[in-house]
Scaffold this motif. Structure first.
Motif: not given
Length: 179
Positions: A87, A89-90, A100, A117-118, A123-126, A138, A161
């Motif tokens: 997990s 952030h982008v 995104s 996707s983030s 801009g979070a993702y997991h 990414f 990140d």
């Protein structure tokens, strides 16, 4: 169609573990139809999603429903406490603003349009993955893609990140660049 998902065996193991922790002895059932919501959540959003069905009647008596809820709570808690494989952030490397971005697992073949996707305000993702080593990309339009190799264990939880720099546009979805 989830019957050909590359992580099907792992997802079945996860479901049996939740069932066992819920007091159902590891029993699971096949989906009642292709594309149940939890399958869509996993395939389209990368979400660790399972449906825990309870009781054998539509509207059980209150005492029976409370007893059933107490029975399944340990299984629900096991899913909530499960580590997230990867997990983070982008963000844009120059501005720090969230992006995104598409997240591709390059060494896994997804035949049914599965994606991750983030996004959102940070801009979070997991990404939930079975144990193994993965090449993750990414990418966002107008930015140079970022590749990372990560190893996942049953108990690992990596925070990655990613800051993408403006540059070469990202390739279309599903196109792999070999360097």
């Amino acid at each position: 169609r989830c019957s050909s998902h590359p992580f099907l065996s792992w997802m079945q193991q996860q479901a049996a573990a939740i069932s066992g922790a819920s007091g159902y002895g590891g029993a699971t059932r096949l989906p009642s139809a292709e594309g149940e919501h939890q399958q869509w959540q996993f395939a389209q959003m990368g979400a660790y999603a399972f449906l825990v069905e309870t009781h054998t009647v539509f509207q059980p008596e209150y005492e029976s429903a409370v007893a059933e809820a107490a029975l399944v709570w340990p299984g629900i808690l096991s899913a909530i406490e499960r580590p997230t494989s990867i997990s983070g952030h982008v963000t844009d490397a120059a501005t720090g603003l969230p992006l995104s971005a598409g997240i591709e697992i390059l060494n896994v073949t997804f035949a049914n349009g599965e994606a991750n996707s983030s996004g959102g305000p940070h801009g979070a993702y997991h990404v939930f993955l079975p144990p193994g080593t993965y090449d993750i990309r990414f990418l966002a339009a107008g930015y140079t893609p970022f590749d990372s190799r990560l190893t996942v264990t049953p108990s690992s939880s990596a925070t990655v990140d990613v800051q993408l720099s403006r540059g070469a546009p990202a390739p279309p979805a599903g196109v792999r660049i070999v360097r």
